[in-house]
Design a protein around this motif. Sequence first.
Motif, short mmCIF file in Angstrom:
data_model
loop_
_atom_site.label_atom_id
_atom_site.label_comp_id
_atom_site.label_asym_id
_atom_site.label_seq_id
_atom_site.Cartn_x
_atom_site.Cartn_y
_atom_site.Cartn_z
N SER A 111 0.84 -1.24 -0.16
CA SER A 111 -0.06 -0.08 -0.02
C SER A 111 0.64 1.21 -0.03
CB SER A 111 -0.91 -0.05 1.07
OG SER A 111 -0.04 0.04 2.53
N LEU A 112 1.92 1.28 0.94
CA LEU A 112 2.71 2.61 0.88
C LEU A 112 3.65 2.71 -0.39
CD1 LEU A 112 4.33 1.97 4.46
CD2 LEU A 112 2.59 3.71 3.61
N ILE A 113 4.01 1.64 -1.00
CA ILE A 113 4.85 1.70 -2.45
C ILE A 113 3.80 2.17 -3.52
CG2 ILE A 113 5.80 0.46 -4.01
CD1 ILE A 113 7.54 0.89 -1.55
N VAL A 114 2.29 1.75 -3.40
CA VAL A 114 1.36 2.18 -4.47
C VAL A 114 1.29 3.58 -4.10
CG1 VAL A 114 -0.81 1.63 -5.16
CG2 VAL A 114 0.62 -0.40 -4.99
N HIS A 115 1.07 4.09 -2.97
CA HIS A 115 0.72 5.27 -2.62
C HIS A 115 1.93 6.25 -2.99
CE1 HIS A 115 -0.20 9.03 -0.33
NE2 HIS A 115 -1.36 8.30 0.03
N GLN A 116 3.09 5.83 -2.82
CA GLN A 116 4.12 6.90 -3.13
C GLN A 116 4.17 7.06 -4.71
OE1 GLN A 116 7.62 4.86 -1.84
NE2 GLN A 116 7.52 5.81 0.54
N ARG A 117 3.79 5.96 -5.58
CA ARG A 117 3.88 6.01 -6.90
C ARG A 117 2.50 6.87 -7.45
NH1 ARG A 117 7.63 2.18 -9.19
NH2 ARG A 117 6.25 1.88 -10.93
N GLN A 118 1.47 7.29 -6.44
CA GLN A 118 0.57 8.16 -6.84
C GLN A 118 -0.40 7.16 -7.79
OE1 GLN A 118 1.27 12.01 -8.44
NE2 GLN A 118 2.58 12.39 -6.62
N GLN A 119 -0.62 6.02 -7.28
CA GLN A 119 -1.58 5.03 -8.02
C GLN A 119 -2.68 4.68 -6.93
OE1 GLN A 119 2.27 3.06 -10.30
NE2 GLN A 119 0.67 1.65 -9.13
N LEU A 120 -3.85 4.18 -7.39
CA LEU A 120 -4.91 3.93 -6.76
C LEU A 120 -4.46 2.96 -5.73
CD1 LEU A 120 -7.96 4.02 -6.33
CD2 LEU A 120 -8.19 2.10 -7.58
N TRP A 121 -4.57 3.17 -4.26
CA TRP A 121 -4.04 2.43 -3.26
C TRP A 121 -5.13 2.01 -2.06
CZ3 TRP A 121 -3.95 4.27 2.00
CH2 TRP A 121 -4.13 5.83 1.98
N GLN A 122 -6.46 2.71 -2.06
CA GLN A 122 -7.36 2.59 -0.97
C GLN A 122 -7.68 1.08 -1.09
OE1 GLN A 122 -6.75 5.19 -3.07
NE2 GLN A 122 -7.10 7.01 -2.02
N PRO A 123 -7.88 0.47 -2.10
CA PRO A 123 -8.31 -1.04 -2.11
C PRO A 123 -7.76 -1.99 -0.99
CG PRO A 123 -8.50 -0.39 -4.16
CD PRO A 123 -7.76 0.69 -3.58
N LEU A 124 -6.38 -1.58 -0.95
CA LEU A 124 -5.44 -2.41 -0.11
C LEU A 124 -5.81 -2.14 1.44
CD1 LEU A 124 -2.13 -1.94 -2.04
CD2 LEU A 124 -3.61 -4.08 -1.81
N LEU A 125 -6.36 -1.01 1.65
CA LEU A 125 -6.74 -0.92 3.34
C LEU A 125 -7.71 -1.80 3.88
CD1 LEU A 125 -7.13 3.13 3.35
CD2 LEU A 125 -5.18 1.78 3.95
N LEU A 126 -8.52 -2.31 3.03
CA LEU A 126 -9.52 -3.34 3.57
C LEU A 126 -8.91 -4.74 4.07
CD1 LEU A 126 -12.45 -4.11 4.09
CD2 LEU A 126 -12.51 -5.02 1.77
N PRO A 127 -7.91 -5.24 3.02
CA PRO A 127 -7.24 -6.48 3.63
C PRO A 127 -6.39 -6.10 4.86
CG PRO A 127 -6.41 -5.84 1.48
CD PRO A 127 -7.52 -5.22 1.71
N ILE A 128 -5.71 -5.01 5.00
CA ILE A 128 -5.00 -4.49 5.95
C ILE A 128 -5.72 -4.40 7.19
CG2 ILE A 128 -3.81 -2.48 7.04
CD1 ILE A 128 -2.58 -1.90 4.26
N ALA A 129 -6.96 -3.69 7.17
CA ALA A 129 -7.74 -3.68 8.33
C ALA A 129 -8.24 -5.00 8.98
CB ALA A 129 -8.89 -2.64 8.03
N PHE A 130 -8.69 -5.90 7.93
CA PHE A 130 -9.18 -7.16 8.23
C PHE A 130 -8.21 -7.96 8.84
CE2 PHE A 130 -8.93 -11.70 6.60
CZ PHE A 130 -10.11 -12.06 7.20
N LEU A 131 -6.83 -7.96 8.52
CA LEU A 131 -5.66 -8.87 8.93
C LEU A 131 -5.52 -8.29 10.21
CD1 LEU A 131 -3.48 -9.22 5.72
CD2 LEU A 131 -4.66 -11.08 7.13
N ILE A 132 -5.42 -6.95 10.60
CA ILE A 132 -4.88 -6.60 11.90
C ILE A 132 -6.06 -7.09 13.13
CG2 ILE A 132 -5.88 -4.26 11.84
CD1 ILE A 132 -3.31 -3.29 13.29
N VAL A 133 -7.37 -6.80 12.57
CA VAL A 133 -8.36 -7.37 13.36
C VAL A 133 -8.20 -8.90 13.81
CG1 VAL A 133 -10.90 -7.51 13.71
CG2 VAL A 133 -9.99 -5.36 12.83
N ILE A 134 -8.09 -9.54 12.80
CA ILE A 134 -8.03 -11.05 12.94
C ILE A 134 -6.96 -11.51 13.66
CG2 ILE A 134 -7.91 -13.23 11.58
CD1 ILE A 134 -10.76 -11.84 11.57
N THR A 135 -5.96 -11.02 13.41
CA THR A 135 -4.57 -11.47 14.13
C THR A 135 -4.60 -10.91 15.43
OG1 THR A 135 -3.14 -9.50 13.42
CG2 THR A 135 -2.94 -11.70 11.95
#
Length: 571
Positions: A496-520
């Motif tokens: 997500s950070l690499i995609v964000h730095q390249r000014q590409q669409l990165w918001q879709p990656l926030l969902l799996p990040i939120a999911f993983l931190i909650v589940i773990t």
Amino acid sequence: MNQEPINVLFLLATALIVFALGYRFYAKLLALALFRPNADYSTPAILDEKGRPAPPCRKPVLFGHHVVAISAGTTLIGTTLAAFWGWIPAFLWLVTGTVVAAGTYGFGALWLSATFPNRGLEAITGKLFGSGMRELTLILTTIVLLLISAVFVWLATEVLAAYPAAVLGFWIQVPLALALGAFWHRQGQENLILTSVGILFVAVILIAMLGGTGFGFSGALNINVGDSPMISVDARFIWAILIIVLVYHGLRLPVDKLVRPRAYLTALQVGLFLLWFLLGALISAPAITAPEFHGTPGAPGIMPWLFITLVSGALAGFHMLIAHGITGPAMDQASDARNLGYGGALVDGVLAITALVISITAFKNRTDWENFYQSWQGIQDLPKILNLYIEGFGQFTAHIGLGEHLSTNLAAIVILGLLTCALDATMAVLKQNIQKVTQPINFSRVNKKKFVLFLTTLMLTIIIFLDGKGAGGRVLWPLWGITNHVLAFVMFIVLSLIVHQRQQLWQPLLLPIAFLIVITTWAWVIILPIWWENGNWPALLTGLLLLLIELVVATKTAQALYLLINKHRQA
């Protein structure tokens, strides 16, 4: 009124159609909107240990190597365990997890490798978060690699001990792979179709011929002097030693001489294996005997444990390590990330589907199924789970005229191939980690390459014999699911950070990040007190270290995202 049992062909057709649509449309969306791999960008040539360009690797060979390295036997185990909560939740997460989560993860991992071809994961995280994260990443990945390697060895020894008729059929793959590697070295990989058909035909003939020998051994090996017992060694101990020797030679030789030919040979057998399974399912059309939903008193709840259990076949963190350390450097073009990464995740998902189908149809009726899955603790015997899959595969293929003995031998050999090829890959990445750690050290009197090879093998040996019997993986298995999720969480953040730095669409990656931190985090809160009460100190201490790393990464990620967002707003 009783409902008519659902035919399993409906599930198979649904999964395969969703997988095909996912590759056609969702993977294309990821390529156009999220990662944007450059089709004109060729990755740098791979250099061998002497600095010379390595022999080229055709895409089908690399794809086969990638698939068997990420699948392992844990894809089958996790899916079979997940059936405990009923076939509906297991099927839904397997299909959606493969198409959305695992596909994105696999695609992104190879895209990241092509984007930073000369940097390891620790260098990327160090650049994103500071030098401290470089060391944390090395620690995290080393722990994960040692843990899963020990699990692979343990499971392989159990299969070798349980199926002696498959032993020679498995070990004959080694000289076949060496012969295939030598042929490629002389003739290249141009006539790949003819070579593939020939080597697969020879392998199957040898498996059929050697299947009746029963060369293997199980139980204890006793050496007596007269009437007095002198030495008693468990068979699994011997198998573990032999697997370590195989791994050692795989690390010592160039990858195109043994490891990659053996992986490709295993991939060909997996393809035949899946074809036989699908034909058997089509002819037999078995009904589902498992319940739609299931649970027993005192068993773990479906949340979060379904997602923790069903990692391989849905979302496994170690796939990133394989992609970045093994597959990515051998890609020809950055655009191959979609075919190899997303396509590999789909094949892993198909293997998982076969495990789910067997686990919900291999029983004569609901009562037999409930007797097998009557308690969560009762199905923690992982060799028992593998035995269910192997015997179930034999039942399916019996419908197409294949002898059940040959079918079960092939299933056992394929599982052994998946486990040991995945082991080759994880140990190669571990060797890379050790090379990076020892790089600043001046080896004036010691051959550095031999030292790294020795240290890598020694670390695996210590972990394997943690229990003194060669089953150290059994001790560490409880960490499998959560550890993979922690690693997946870290790697989704990097993406997500690499995609964000390249000014590409990165918001879709926030969902799996939120999911993983909650589940773990949810899983840690539940399991750590249990390990404390049970005195499972290896799992407890490792878990606390991983939880600390997870919290540090989450904090640094929040800081990095805050700075990036502010920077873009000011610009």
